[in-house]
Enzyme design. Structure first.
Site, PDB file in Angstrom:
ATOM      1  N   ASP A  24     -22.196  -2.952   7.194  1.00  0.00           N
ATOM      2  CA  ASP A  24     -23.607  -2.727   7.372  1.00  0.00           C
ATOM      3  C   ASP A  24     -24.244  -4.078   7.719  1.00  0.00           C
ATOM      4  O   ASP A  24     -23.614  -5.122   7.553  1.00  0.00           O
ATOM      5  CB  ASP A  24     -24.192  -2.173   6.075  1.00  0.00           C
ATOM      6  CG  ASP A  24     -25.695  -2.021   6.119  1.00  0.00           C
ATOM      7  OD1 ASP A  24     -26.210  -1.433   7.083  1.00  0.00           O
ATOM      8  OD2 ASP A  24     -26.361  -2.516   5.196  1.00  0.00           O
ATOM      9  N   ASP A  26     -28.355  -5.057   7.589  1.00  0.00           N
ATOM     10  CA  ASP A  26     -29.460  -5.418   6.697  1.00  0.00           C
ATOM     11  C   ASP A  26     -29.091  -5.137   5.240  1.00  0.00           C
ATOM     12  O   ASP A  26     -28.687  -4.028   4.892  1.00  0.00           O
ATOM     13  CB  ASP A  26     -30.707  -4.611   7.042  1.00  0.00           C
ATOM     14  CG  ASP A  26     -31.200  -4.866   8.450  1.00  0.00           C
ATOM     15  OD1 ASP A  26     -32.162  -5.615   8.605  1.00  0.00           O
ATOM     16  OD2 ASP A  26     -30.595  -4.327   9.397  1.00  0.00           O
ATOM     17  N   ASP A 188     -24.485  -2.164   1.296  1.00  0.00           N
ATOM     18  CA  ASP A 188     -25.314  -2.370   0.109  1.00  0.00           C
ATOM     19  C   ASP A 188     -26.018  -1.115  -0.371  1.00  0.00           C
ATOM     20  O   ASP A 188     -26.619  -1.125  -1.447  1.00  0.00           O
ATOM     21  CB  ASP A 188     -26.389  -3.418   0.407  1.00  0.00           C
ATOM     22  CG  ASP A 188     -27.398  -2.909   1.440  1.00  0.00           C
ATOM     23  OD1 ASP A 188     -26.971  -2.565   2.559  1.00  0.00           O
ATOM     24  OD2 ASP A 188     -28.600  -2.850   1.132  1.00  0.00           O
TER      25      ASP A 188
END
Length: 235
Positions: A24, A26, A188
């Site tokens: 991922d 961001d 995240d």
């Protein structure tokens, strides 16, 4: 799921026989929260609407630009379904036009990300699957001197589905001719872990990102880490 407490106490856990690492962006590789917050508030000011703190906007990030804009217009993580579609499109254009010109004012990579990626790239194929619009990804990577590290990049608008749908992960595996079993998703948020779980892919959840205030363990990643450099011990 591996026991995180055992891991943090020093038990050696390994993700073996892996070839492809999918990241991922961001909240995992970069902290873009402040630039996103500034862009959202610019949009809201332009529309003469109430602005919000960066902490509140932080909790709205993770499902792509359109959802971020809808949450900002709703003033809540829960979108107001009565929002006028034409108004939303106007707001989205204001946000995207501003953000495109201000991608890396305050955005930074998280600690140890660049050095760890360079080390991992010596052995593994690296890819990015993000829900951020694709045209913004390369300029950010260049601005942070992270370009050239990834074999394939998918944005939230690259396919008809985005995370948490498994399609982007399966697409990357197919394009790079690597099996799901030989791949790992690193992210995240629940979107990353749910996408991985949906296609039977191992996943690594990081604790420092944007997961809407929820513990990433709730979504059962294979392993949880607190620092990006811990990947070097797992692989």
């Amino acid at each position: 799921m591996y026991n995180r407490n055992n891991y943090t106490q020093g038990t050696t856990l390994k993700l073996e026989n892996k070839k492809l690492l999918i990241f991922d962006l961001d909240g995992t590789l970069i902290n873009s929260a402040l630039d996103l917050a500034v862009g959202v508030n610019y949009m809201l000011k332009t529309l003469t609407l109430e602005t919000f703190s960066k902490e509140i906007i932080h909790g709205w990030v993770g499902n792509g630009a359109l959802m971020l804009v809808k949450r900002a217009l709703s003033g809540s993580r829960t979108v107001d379904e009565s929002l006028d579609a034409v108004f939303v499109e106007k707001a989205l254009k204001i946000f995207l036009d501003y953000y495109e010109k201000n991608l890396c004012n305050a955005t930074v990579s998280y600690p140890h990300v660049i050095s760890t990626l360079k080390t991992l790239r010596e052995k593994y194929t690296l890819a990015i699957v993000t829900n951020k619009p694709f045209p913004f990804v390369e300029p950010i990577l260049k601005g942070l001197e992270m370009d050239g590290l990834f074999e394939l990049i998918l944005g939230g608008d690259s396919l008809v589905e985005k995370k948490p749908h498994p399609m982007p992960l399966l697409h990357v595996c197919e394009k790079l001719s690597v099996s799901v079993e030989a791949s790992v998703m690193v992210g995240d948020s629940k979107n990353d872990i749910l996408a991985a779980n949906a296609c039977g892919m191992d996943s690594v959840g990081v604790t420092y990102g944007y997961n809407y205030g929820e513990d990433i363990a709730v979504y059962k990643p294979t392993i949880i880490i607190d620092d990006f450099s811990e990947l070097l011990e797992l692989l």
